[in-house]
Scaffold this active site. Structure first.
Site, PDB file in Angstrom:
ATOM      1  N   THR A  84      19.448 -34.722 -21.612  1.00  0.00           N
ATOM      2  CA  THR A  84      18.631 -35.382 -22.636  1.00  0.00           C
ATOM      3  C   THR A  84      18.035 -34.378 -23.625  1.00  0.00           C
ATOM      4  OG1 THR A  84      16.495 -36.512 -22.886  1.00  0.00           O
ATOM      5  CG2 THR A  84      16.775 -35.301 -20.884  1.00  0.00           C
ATOM      6  N   ASP A  85      17.707 -34.855 -24.814  1.00  0.00           N
ATOM      7  CA  ASP A  85      17.024 -34.002 -25.791  1.00  0.00           C
ATOM      8  C   ASP A  85      15.572 -33.738 -25.388  1.00  0.00           C
ATOM      9  OD1 ASP A  85      15.969 -36.548 -26.278  1.00  0.00           O
ATOM     10  OD2 ASP A  85      16.360 -36.529 -28.434  1.00  0.00           O
ATOM     11  N   GLU A  86      15.069 -34.517 -24.403  1.00  0.00           N
ATOM     12  CA  GLU A  86      13.650 -34.386 -24.029  1.00  0.00           C
ATOM     13  C   GLU A  86      13.332 -33.039 -23.383  1.00  0.00           C
ATOM     14  OE1 GLU A  86      11.855 -37.922 -22.401  1.00  0.00           O
ATOM     15  OE2 GLU A  86      13.392 -39.191 -23.284  1.00  0.00           O
ATOM     16  N   TYR A 112       9.845 -36.303 -15.834  1.00  0.00           N
ATOM     17  CA  TYR A 112      11.259 -36.630 -16.061  1.00  0.00           C
ATOM     18  C   TYR A 112      11.977 -35.479 -16.763  1.00  0.00           C
ATOM     19  CZ  TYR A 112      15.287 -38.393 -18.672  1.00  0.00           C
ATOM     20  OH  TYR A 112      16.531 -38.520 -19.227  1.00  0.00           O
ATOM     21  N   LYS A 131      14.966 -32.889 -15.474  1.00  0.00           N
ATOM     22  CA  LYS A 131      16.268 -32.772 -16.162  1.00  0.00           C
ATOM     23  C   LYS A 131      16.485 -31.319 -16.599  1.00  0.00           C
ATOM     24  CE  LYS A 131      18.940 -35.518 -17.078  1.00  0.00           C
ATOM     25  NZ  LYS A 131      20.105 -36.051 -16.313  1.00  0.00           N
TER      26      LYS A 131
END
Ligand code: NAD
Ligand code: TYD
Length: 363
Positions: free
Chosen positions: A144-146, A170, A174
Site C-alpha cells: 500500500t501507499d500508506e 495497519y 505492511k
C-alpha cells in the site's frame, strides 16, 4: 491474435493467490482466470470476516481454479500446497487491511501481515531453492501507499524512493512485510517484486471501507459518517486497473524492484462522498432519504488520520507501459451500479459482528 491465443504459445504459470476471497484478491482471481485461462490459479484464504467464498463461486466451474481455506501462518499447509500444486508464482494479497480495525486491535495485523508474510517467504524460499527452473519463479507482494506516511498539501507525490513513515498499526505492519520481502531479494536473491498501490474501489468491496460504506448507507437511508473536516485526500484507483498493474509487473517487471501504482485521481473525502450522493440520486430507482447529501454527518476524526496520500506511478508507466484505463468518474459510476445490482452480495455482510464493529467505531 487474441491474448488467449498468445498465452497458449507461452508457458503455463501456476499461481498461489493468497487472500483471494477478499476484495482485491478476488478481483485478481477473476481477472487472471479470464485473461489467462490456461494458468493454474489456487486461492488460499482463511475466510476471516473480510473473506467471502461466494465471490469466487463463478470460478468453481473453471477447470484450472481451486480454492483452499487456510491460514498463511500455517507453514505445513503452505509447504504442502507449494509442492503438490507445483506453484511457481505467489501473488500475496492476504492481510488485515482496515485502518480502523488496526486501531481497535493491532494484534491480528502483526500476526497476519508480518508473521504470515514471513511464513510465506520462508516456505517459498525453500520451494524455490529446490526447483530445477528457479528462473521461472516469482514472489509478488501486494502493498500500500500508506507505508510512506502522510503528505502536506504541496508535497510531491510518493515515489519508490520516498522514505517509509507508516503512521497506523495497519501501515506499520505492511511496512514490516515490505521490508522482509526486500530483504529476501537482497539476502537470498529470491525473485521478489512489490507494488505499493493507492486506495482501490470497485466490485466485491467489503462494506467497512469508505466507498462501499457510503453506497450502502445511502441505500439504507443511514447517516454518512465523514471523519473530521472531510478534507483528507486519497488517490483512487479502480480495482481492475490494479489487477492489470500487477499483471504488468509479473510479466515485465524486474525482480528486486518496487513499483508504485496509482490512479492520478486525488480527491478530498467530502468531495468523493458528494459525488457518490449525486450518482445515487440519479441512478437509484428509489432512495429512503433524498437528496442523499442530507445524510452527510461529520463525526469524530480517526486517531492519527493521515491527511493526504498521492502516488507517482511514472516508473510503472514508463518502464512497463502500464496506464490506468478507468477515470474516477467512470469508476464511481460503475461501482454505484454494481452496489445497486448486487444487494444479494452485500446485505448478508451486515451481520451482528459487523454491527458490533460499526457501533464501536461510530458510537
Ligand atoms: P481485504 O481485507 O478485502 O481481503 C483480505 C483477505 O485476506 C480476506 O479474504 C481475508 O480472509 C484474507 N486473510 C486475512 N488474514 C488471513 C490469513 N492469516 N491467512 C489467509 N488469508 C487471510 O483486503 P483488500 O482490500 O483486498 O487488500 C488486499 C491486499 O492489498 C492487502 O495486502 C492490502 O494491504 C493491499 N492493498 C489494499 C488497498 C485497498 O485500497 N484496499 C490498497 C493498496 C494495497
Ligand atoms: P478507508 O476506505 O478506510 O481507506 P484508508 O483509511 O485506507 O485510506 O478510508 C478512506 C478515507 O475515508 C480515509 O481518509 C478515512 C475516511 N473515512 C471516513 O471519513 N468515514 C468513514 O466511515 C470511513 C470508513 C473512512
Amino acid at each position: 491474435m487474441t491474448s488467449v491465443e498468445l498465452q497458449s504459445l507461452s508457458k503455463q504459470r501456476r499461481l498461489l493467490v493468497t487472500g483471494g476471497a477478499g476484495f482485491i484478491g478476488s478481483n485478481f482471481a477473476h481477472y487472471w482466470c479470464q485473461h489467462y485461462p490456461n494458468d493454474r490459479v489456487v486461492v488460499l484464504d482463511a475466510l476471516t470476516y473480510a473473506g467471502n467464498r461466494r465471490t469466487l463461486i463463478p470460478l468453481d466451474s473453471h477447470s484450472n481454479f481451486r480454492f483452499v481455506q487456510g491460514d498463511i501462518c500455517d507453514r505445513p499447509l503452505i509447504d504442502a500446497l507449494l509442492q503438490e500444486e507445483a506453484i511457481d508464482t505467489v501473488v500475496h494479497f492476504a492481510a488485515e487491511s482496515h485502518v480502523d480495525r488496526s486501531i481497535l486491535g493491532p494484534d491480528a495485523f502483526v500476526r497476519t501481515n508480518v508473521v504470515g508474510t514471513f511464513t510465506l517467504l520462508e516456505a517459498f524460499r525453500q520451494h524455490w531453492m529446490s526447483s530445477d527452473r528457479p528462473e521461472d519463479y516469482r514472489f509478488h507482494h501486494v502493498s500500500t501507499d500508506e507505508v510512506y506516511g502522510s503528505l502536506g498539501p504541496h508535497d510531491p507525490a510518493f515515489s519508490e524512493t520516498t522514505p517509509y513513515a507508516p503512521n497506523s498499526p495497519y501501515s506499520a505492519s505492511k511496512a514490516g512485510s515490505d521490508h522482509l520481502v526486500r530483504a529476501y531479494y537482497h539476502t537470498y536473491g529470491m525473485p521478489t517484486t512489490i507494488t505499493n498501490c493507492s486506495n482501490n474501489y470497485g466490485p466485491y468491496h467489503f462494506p467497512e471501507k469508505l466507498i462501499p460504506l457510503m453506497c450502502i448507507n445511502i441505500l439504507m437511508g443511514k447517516p454518512l459518517p465523514v471523519y473530521g473536516d472531510g478534507q483528507n485526500v486519497r488517490d483512487w484507483l479502480y480495482v481492475e486497473d490494479h489487477c492489470s498493474a500487477i499483471d504488468a509487473v509479473l510479466r515485465r517487471g524486474k525482480v528486486g524492484e518496487t513499483y508504485n501504482v496509482g490512479g492520478n485521481n486525488e480527491v478530498k473525502n467530502i468531495d468523493l462522498v458528494q459525488m457518490l450522493c449525486a450518482l445515487m440520486n440519479e441512478m437509484a430507482p428509489s432512495l429512503p432519504v433524498k437528496p442523499a447529501e442530507s445524510l452527510i454527518t461529520f463525526v469524530k476524526d480517526r486517531p492519527g488520520h493521515d491527511r493526504r496520500y498521492a502516488i507517482n506511478s511514472s516508473k510503472l508507466q514508463t518502464e512497463l507501459g502500464w496506464t490506468p484505463s478507468v477515470t474516477v468518474q467512470e469508476g464511481l459510476r460503475l461501482t454505484v451500479q454494481w452496489f445497486l445490482s448486487h444487494e444479494d452480495w452485500w446485505r448478508p455482510l451486515l451481520s451482528e459482528e459487523y454491527q458490533a464493529y460499526y457501533n464501536k467505531v461510530y458510537a
